[in-house]
Write a protein that holds these residues in place. Structure first.
Motif, short mmCIF file in Angstrom:
data_model
loop_
_atom_site.label_atom_id
_atom_site.label_comp_id
_atom_site.label_asym_id
_atom_site.label_seq_id
_atom_site.Cartn_x
_atom_site.Cartn_y
_atom_site.Cartn_z
N TRP A 94 1.18 -1.06 0.16
CA TRP A 94 0.04 0.32 0.18
C TRP A 94 1.00 1.29 0.28
CZ3 TRP A 94 0.75 2.99 4.43
CH2 TRP A 94 1.49 2.60 5.46
N THR A 95 1.85 1.07 0.36
CA THR A 95 3.21 2.28 0.66
C THR A 95 3.21 3.22 -0.50
OG1 THR A 95 4.70 0.91 0.90
CG2 THR A 95 3.97 1.37 2.79
N PHE A 96 4.20 2.03 -1.50
CA PHE A 96 4.71 2.42 -2.86
C PHE A 96 3.88 1.82 -4.04
CE2 PHE A 96 7.61 3.86 0.46
CZ PHE A 96 7.47 4.81 0.52
N LEU A 97 2.57 1.14 -3.86
CA LEU A 97 2.26 0.17 -5.21
C LEU A 97 2.24 1.54 -6.40
CD1 LEU A 97 1.36 -2.41 -6.76
CD2 LEU A 97 -0.85 -1.22 -6.18
N LYS A 98 1.67 2.95 -6.87
CA LYS A 98 1.44 3.69 -6.98
C LYS A 98 2.23 3.91 -8.26
CE LYS A 98 -3.65 4.96 -6.93
NZ LYS A 98 -4.77 5.58 -7.00
N PRO A 99 3.01 4.66 -7.42
CA PRO A 99 4.07 4.89 -7.98
C PRO A 99 5.70 3.95 -8.44
CG PRO A 99 4.78 5.76 -6.11
CD PRO A 99 3.10 5.15 -6.57
N PHE A 100 5.25 2.87 -8.38
CA PHE A 100 5.87 1.78 -8.57
C PHE A 100 4.87 1.35 -9.90
CE2 PHE A 100 7.01 -3.35 -8.17
CZ PHE A 100 8.17 -2.96 -8.59
N MET A 101 4.31 1.04 -10.12
CA MET A 101 3.23 0.82 -11.08
C MET A 101 3.45 1.64 -12.68
SD MET A 101 2.33 -2.44 -10.43
CE MET A 101 0.82 -2.62 -11.88
N LEU A 102 3.41 2.73 -11.95
CA LEU A 102 3.75 3.90 -13.03
C LEU A 102 4.71 3.84 -13.12
CD1 LEU A 102 2.16 6.97 -11.32
CD2 LEU A 102 0.72 5.74 -13.76
N SER A 103 6.11 3.69 -12.95
CA SER A 103 6.91 3.54 -13.31
C SER A 103 7.27 2.89 -14.15
CB SER A 103 8.53 3.90 -11.74
OG SER A 103 8.27 4.48 -11.38
N LEU A 104 7.45 1.64 -13.94
CA LEU A 104 6.77 0.37 -14.45
C LEU A 104 6.52 -0.45 -15.86
CD1 LEU A 104 6.65 -2.92 -11.77
CD2 LEU A 104 8.90 -2.54 -12.59
N ASP A 105 5.70 0.81 -15.68
CA ASP A 105 4.29 0.60 -17.18
C ASP A 105 4.65 1.91 -17.92
OD1 ASP A 105 3.67 -1.19 -15.88
OD2 ASP A 105 1.44 0.07 -15.70
N ASN A 106 5.54 2.69 -17.73
CA ASN A 106 5.73 3.82 -18.49
C ASN A 106 6.88 4.25 -19.27
OD1 ASN A 106 3.06 4.46 -17.83
ND2 ASN A 106 3.54 6.52 -16.62
N CYS A 107 7.66 3.92 -18.98
CA CYS A 107 9.68 4.02 -19.86
C CYS A 107 9.45 3.66 -21.57
CB CYS A 107 10.00 2.94 -19.55
SG CYS A 107 12.41 3.20 -20.09
N GLY A 191 8.05 10.86 -16.32
CA GLY A 191 8.15 10.02 -15.09
C GLY A 191 7.86 9.06 -14.23
N VAL A 192 9.15 8.24 -14.75
CA VAL A 192 9.61 7.54 -14.52
C VAL A 192 10.80 7.24 -13.34
CG1 VAL A 192 11.17 5.07 -14.62
CG2 VAL A 192 8.51 5.76 -16.30
N ASP A 193 10.44 6.87 -11.78
CA ASP A 193 11.69 6.89 -10.97
C ASP A 193 12.25 5.62 -11.17
OD1 ASP A 193 12.98 7.44 -9.01
OD2 ASP A 193 10.85 8.42 -7.69
N ASN A 194 13.69 5.54 -11.44
CA ASN A 194 14.42 4.63 -10.81
C ASN A 194 15.06 4.38 -10.04
OD1 ASN A 194 14.86 3.34 -13.82
ND2 ASN A 194 15.13 4.80 -14.82
N GLY A 195 14.57 5.34 -9.47
CA GLY A 195 15.40 5.27 -8.15
C GLY A 195 14.22 4.75 -7.22
#
Ligand code: SF4
Ligand code: SF4
Length: 537
Positions: A94-107, A191-195
């Motif tokens: 629940w903590t970081f799912l959304k930015p994680f998914m966005l980062s996985l999907d948007n590259c 807006g992908v966050d590799n970090g």
């Protein structure tokens, strides 16, 4: 295998070492280091090499035990996949799912991030250190092993990767070849966050497989929760240290200042990184002088964990992060302070003030402020008197990534320096574009095996070049005193070690230190000479 021949699918190769750093290919350093040659990297001890995986690049900072049997290997791989599934569910992440998914999907694979990454650049553009190498390994595993029909369509979807023990072990190591500086995230057009992806991989290994660096977990979080501080300083030891600090402060300044503790209802609870207590006591002494002379109603805490702002869980594990930040919030609530001020520590800023928003809720939602802002108010509004001539030497500023890029705290430290340091100059680039010191994400405290060589040669190389470039040739002469201002305990540790590695105190005479020390050095109410140029440590 040669650097340029390495592809993502090679991460599964069954060989002793996938990549070897090419020392001849590392970028040249500026004057006076054109002739600099990095010493050969020490091999890891044979006994350790047999026990732990070092098959990514021959460096060891994460101890992944080598399995003895095929069953053990399969167990590792199965555990990894279970953890990966959890990372992708709302209930478990629940903590970081959304930015994680966005980062996985948007590259879109434009590789803008590679050009921004100091590790990639400083390694001589090693493919394995390209941000996408790590992120796309994870994407391909998800596509092939977790999507319905993934294995059947792998040939067409580009998911050409085998998930075996080698892949799992090297991905774990790869997650500790990134400082989580997020310079890549800032430049990514999508807006992908590799970090963040890197940090989620670390989290998977810690929370699912119990694999995390000893320095962060055993000697960090667990020690902090059991003794009160990641340094091992217990509450009684703290009081002894503070007595010493009061005496030292008197010797340096002639001032008789009592450091306040556990004052109920104080306006400010100040929390330092406890690394200051052992390595840089002048930093906490300077805060005490400034706050006392400014007449602030402030206190430190002597409660377990309340005197150490460190929270290494930020770098590797949500549960461990939460355990520490809850303690910080409890201490502040129990004291009934009006606000918490975070001292000079970048990751503590992010842990307490930014990520802390998810935990410091309800009655625990006590206002939190950066020490930069508190000091800016005192200096810019001239609530204390200072003489800038006392700081008339070249000064440059390092921006801690967590404070600057992740939180946007840029202006306060500059407003202060402009007021008190006539020879202040910026590094290029600076602010949100600044380079990590190379000790981010916990690297600053990782001193075991041969990893220090990696963080000086590669992760800290851009920072060292930036430091050199901030001064003229004449100023770089060792006859000139000059100051690198680094308002972060971890960054100071890395900068100290960089200066030692490059023999830069002897060759150029740099002093490094915090921001508050410069303030005290300029204050007219304090005896001249707070900064001791000959006491390099
Ligand atoms: S900059 Fe962003 S979109 Fe481009 S390759 Fe990197 S992560 Fe992908
Ligand atoms: S977070 Fe920093 S070190 Fe990690 S991939 Fe991005 S730019 Fe490179």
């Amino acid at each position: 295998m040669k650097n340029n021949d390495i592809r993502i699918k090679n991460i599964s190769d069954k060989k002793d070492q996938l990549y070897e750093v090419d020392l001849d290919n590392l970028p040249e350093l500026p004057y006076p280091y054109h002739d600099w040659e990095d010493p050969p990297v020490e091999e890891i001890q044979e006994s350790k090499r047999e026990k732990y995986d070092s098959s990514l690049d021959g460096f060891l900072n994460l101890q992944v035990k080598k399995p003895k049997t095929d069953e053990e290997k399969e167990k590792y791989v199965a555990g990894f996949l279970t953890g990966l599934k959890r990372l992708l569910t709302k209930e478990e992440n629940w903590t970081f799912l959304k930015p994680f998914m966005l980062s996985l999907d948007n590259c879109v694979k434009c590789n803008t991030c590679s050009e921004a990454c100091p590790i990639f650049e400083s390694s001589g553009r090693a493919e394995v250190y390209r941000p996408l190498f790590r992120s796309d390994t994870l994407r391909r595993i998800i596509r092939k092993y977790l999507k319905p029909g993934g294995k059947l369509t792998a040939k067409f979807t580009g998911a050409d990767i085998d998930l075996n023990w080698e892949t799992v072990a090297r991905l774990a190591q790869l997650s500790y070849r990134c400082t989580l500086c997020r310079r890549c995230a800032q430049t990514c057009p999508m807006g992908v966050d590799n970090g963040l992806i890197t940090r989620e991989i670390r989290k998977l290994f810690s929370m699912e497989l119990g694999i995390s660096p000893q320095e962060l977990h055993g000697d960090g979080t667990l020690k902090q929760l059991s003794t009160g501080s990641s340094t091992g300083i217990t509450p009684p030891a703290l009081m002894d240290l503070m007595e010493f600090a009061e005496e030292d402060l008197k010797d340096r300044t002639g001032l008789d200042i009592k450091i306040p503790f556990d004052k109920p209802g104080a306006d400010i609870l100040l929390i330092h990184n406890a690394g200051e207590f052992l390595s840089w006591p002048e930093n906490l002494e300077a805060f005490a002088i400034l706050f006392e002379i400014a007449g602030l109603n402030w206190t430190l805490s002597s409660e377990m964990v309340g005197y150490d702002s460190v929270n290494y869980g930020l770098f590797y594990d949500d549960a461990q992060y939460a355990r520490v930040t809850i303690k910080h919030a409890e201490v502040a609530k129990k004291l009934g302070v009006k606000k918490v001020v975070v001292g000079e520590c970048g990751h503590a800023h992010k842990a307490i003030m930014a990520i802390g928003d998810r935990i410091w809720m309800g009655e625990s939602n006590i206002p939190r402020e950066s020490g930069m802002v508190t000091m800016e108010d005192l200096i810019v509004n001239e609530k204390v008197m200072f003489d800038p001539e006392r700081n008339d030497f070249p000064v440059t500023l390092h921006d801690p990534c967590n404070m600057a890029r992740s939180m946007g705290i840029i202006k306060p430290q500059r407003e202060i320096l402009k007021k008190i340091c006539p020879q202040f100059r910026e590094m290029t680039p600076h602010g949100v574009h600044n380079y990590c010191c190379g000790g981010g994400s916990g690297f600053a405290i990782m001193q075991s095996n041969n990893f220090p060589a990696w963080k000086y040669m590669i992760s800290g190389r851009k920072k060292f070049a930036q430091i050199l470039n901030a001064f003229t040739k004449d100023e770089l002469d060792p006859s000139v005193n000059k100051y690198i201002c680094a308002p972060c305990s971890n960054c100071k540790g890395q900068i100290r070690d960089l200066l030692n590695y490059y023999d830069a105190y002897e060759r150029c005479r740099f002093l490094y230190g915090g921001l508050v020390e410069l303030i005290i050095n300029a204050m007219v109410d304090v005896r001249e000479g707070f900064i001791e140029w000959d006491d390099f440590h």
